[in-house]
Design an enzyme around this catalytic site. Structure first.
Site, PDB file in Angstrom:
ATOM      1  N   ASN A  45       0.807  -1.225   0.000  1.00  0.00           N
ATOM      2  CA  ASN A  45       0.000   0.000   0.000  1.00  0.00           C
ATOM      3  C   ASN A  45       0.839   1.273   0.000  1.00  0.00           C
ATOM      4  OD1 ASN A  45       1.017  -0.040   2.576  1.00  0.00           O
ATOM      5  ND2 ASN A  45      -0.912   0.473   3.587  1.00  0.00           N
ATOM      6  N   GLU A  47       3.340   2.059   2.212  1.00  0.00           N
ATOM      7  CA  GLU A  47       4.012   2.348   3.470  1.00  0.00           C
ATOM      8  C   GLU A  47       5.469   1.890   3.401  1.00  0.00           C
ATOM      9  OE1 GLU A  47       1.948   0.643   6.751  1.00  0.00           O
ATOM     10  OE2 GLU A  47       0.078   1.724   6.346  1.00  0.00           O
ATOM     11  N   ARG A 104      11.564  26.494  -1.879  1.00  0.00           N
ATOM     12  CA  ARG A 104      11.028  27.666  -2.584  1.00  0.00           C
ATOM     13  C   ARG A 104       9.789  28.235  -1.903  1.00  0.00           C
ATOM     14  NH1 ARG A 104      11.053  25.139  -8.574  1.00  0.00           N
ATOM     15  NH2 ARG A 104      10.753  23.262  -7.306  1.00  0.00           N
ATOM     16  N   HIS A 138      17.606  27.749  -0.843  1.00  0.00           N
ATOM     17  CA  HIS A 138      17.026  28.728  -1.771  1.00  0.00           C
ATOM     18  C   HIS A 138      17.106  30.137  -1.189  1.00  0.00           C
ATOM     19  CE1 HIS A 138      14.680  30.032  -5.162  1.00  0.00           C
ATOM     20  NE2 HIS A 138      13.735  30.531  -4.392  1.00  0.00           N
ATOM     21  N   LYS A 201      13.358  40.139 -14.693  1.00  0.00           N
ATOM     22  CA  LYS A 201      12.252  39.279 -15.132  1.00  0.00           C
ATOM     23  C   LYS A 201      11.020  39.564 -14.291  1.00  0.00           C
ATOM     24  CE  LYS A 201      12.919  35.398 -11.972  1.00  0.00           C
ATOM     25  NZ  LYS A 201      13.183  33.977 -11.801  1.00  0.00           N
ATOM     26  N   ASP A 229      22.678  30.289 -10.734  1.00  0.00           N
ATOM     27  CA  ASP A 229      21.418  30.124 -10.005  1.00  0.00           C
ATOM     28  C   ASP A 229      21.579  28.999  -8.992  1.00  0.00           C
ATOM     29  OD1 ASP A 229      18.837  30.698  -9.299  1.00  0.00           O
ATOM     30  OD2 ASP A 229      18.000  30.420 -11.310  1.00  0.00           O
ATOM     31  N   ASP A 233      14.672  23.982 -12.425  1.00  0.00           N
ATOM     32  CA  ASP A 233      13.579  23.013 -12.339  1.00  0.00           C
ATOM     33  C   ASP A 233      13.104  22.648 -13.739  1.00  0.00           C
ATOM     34  OD1 ASP A 233      11.435  21.441 -11.690  1.00  0.00           O
ATOM     35  OD2 ASP A 233      10.461  22.898 -10.376  1.00  0.00           O
ATOM     36  N   THR A 234      12.191  23.410 -14.287  1.00  0.00           N
ATOM     37  CA  THR A 234      11.723  23.105 -15.646  1.00  0.00           C
ATOM     38  C   THR A 234      12.598  23.729 -16.715  1.00  0.00           C
ATOM     39  OG1 THR A 234      10.251  25.024 -15.670  1.00  0.00           O
ATOM     40  CG2 THR A 234       9.339  22.948 -14.836  1.00  0.00           C
TER      41      THR A 234
END
Length: 325
Positions: A45, A47, A104, A138, A201, A229, A233-234
């Site tokens: 399950n 766990e 973040r 961050h 930005k 940086d 991420d993306t």
């Protein structure tokens, strides 16, 4: 005489979760120790079960787990592993977080939002962690979320020395991808003797990971620009910043980041970007689909191992900070 005296020596034990065992093995090698054998598996399950196959009683225990995807599973596994060490009578428990999940979400931008970074720190403390050792948070304020010592290491020396040895420094410009990273970019400038530029930005508050680049502040024409940086991420923010630099006459762009999260469309964006090289550290495992010639991964294991040794020997971790400043 009352009581009993003991002549026992301190004992360091290094443990690893399943999120990023390769980094833990590198740190163990640097320390000259073996990872403690651990039985960990998932029930049907979902766990998680944990049992250590050696006694941790009276030991100074260091538990490594980097919060990579699936992030919630690995955080939960780490909490369970900390609880197991607490119940095994460990003398102290230091949690090594090469990448601190939810970092973040360190403040409220709008009403009815959580401060999830504080929640993660509270969970670590409540489960039994005595100390946190992490790399490039961050924001620095996250150190104050944990009620105990936090050793904050930096990847700047590893990344900057690599770039400095590869690029003609007379043509180099350090670029901050936003106003929030200017302080870090300043440290790069001091270390490499390079001028600073900033990419202004604006982020769309209604759409996650949506960024519009407006302008470049500083002279980048004919320069080799290194964008610095803490994480990618993306890849949308950093690739848009690189496009702005090229549009303003940059000769070349190198991107450096401590944490290569690299989720979702990152693979395609990095592959199709005009950036000549992306440089990350191994605080997170690099996805297999990003096995590209223009991606370089540098190891943080020596830095983490030195910090672990300083903590274990009651030395000065601050001395590492001074060297890395």
């Amino acid at each position: 005489m009352t009581g009993i005296k003991t002549t026992g020596e301190k004992k360091l034990m290094l443990f690893s979760g399943r999120a990023h065992p390769e980094l833990a093995e590198e740190v163990a090698y640097q320390l000259g120790v073996g990872l403690v054998p651990t039985k960990v598996f998932d029930f049907a399950n979902g766990e998680i079960y944990v049992r250590y196959e050696e006694s941790a009683r009276g030991a100074d225990c260091f538990l490594m787990q980097s919060h990579t995807a699936p992030i919630n599973k690995w955080i939960m596994e780490q909490l369970i592993m900390i609880d197991a060490l607490k119940r095994a009578s460990a003398r102290s428990i230091t949690v090594i977080l090469p990448f601190f999940g939810y970092a973040r979400q360190d403040k409220k931008h709008r009403g009815r939002e959580p401060i999830s970074a504080r929640l993660v720190a509270d969970l670590l403390k409540c489960s039994g962690a005595d100390r946190i050792l992490t790399v490039d948070l961050h924001t620095d304020q996250i150190q104050g979320f944990f009620d105990g010592p936090v050793d904050h290491l930096f990847a700047l020396p590893v990344l900057a020395d690599y770039v400095g040895a590869k690029v003609d420094r007379s043509k180099l410009t350090v670029v901050s991808p936003d106003a929030g990273r200017v302080r870090v970019a300043d440290r790069w400038c001091d270390r490499l003797g390079a001028p600073l530029a900033i990419v202004h930005k604006r982020r769309d508050k209604e759409v996650a990971n949506q960024v519009t680049v407006h302008e470049v502040v500083g002279d980048v024409e004919g320069r080799v620009c290194v964008l610095v940086d803490d994480m990618i991420d993306t890849g949308g923010t950093i690739c848009a910043a690189a496009d702005a630099l090229f549009a303003n006459g940059a000769e070349d762009v190198i991107v450096t980041a401590t944490h290569g999260v690299l989720s979702g469309p990152a693979a395609d964006r990095l592959k199709n970007s005009k950036v000549s090289e992306f440089v990350f550290t191994n605080t997170l495992p690099t996805p297999g689909e990003l096995d590209l010639d223009k991606i370089t991964v540098l190891s943080m294991a020596p830095t983490i191992a030195r910090a672990v040794r300083e903590v274990f020997e009651d030395g000065s971790v601050t001395s590492l900070f001074d060297e890395q400043a």
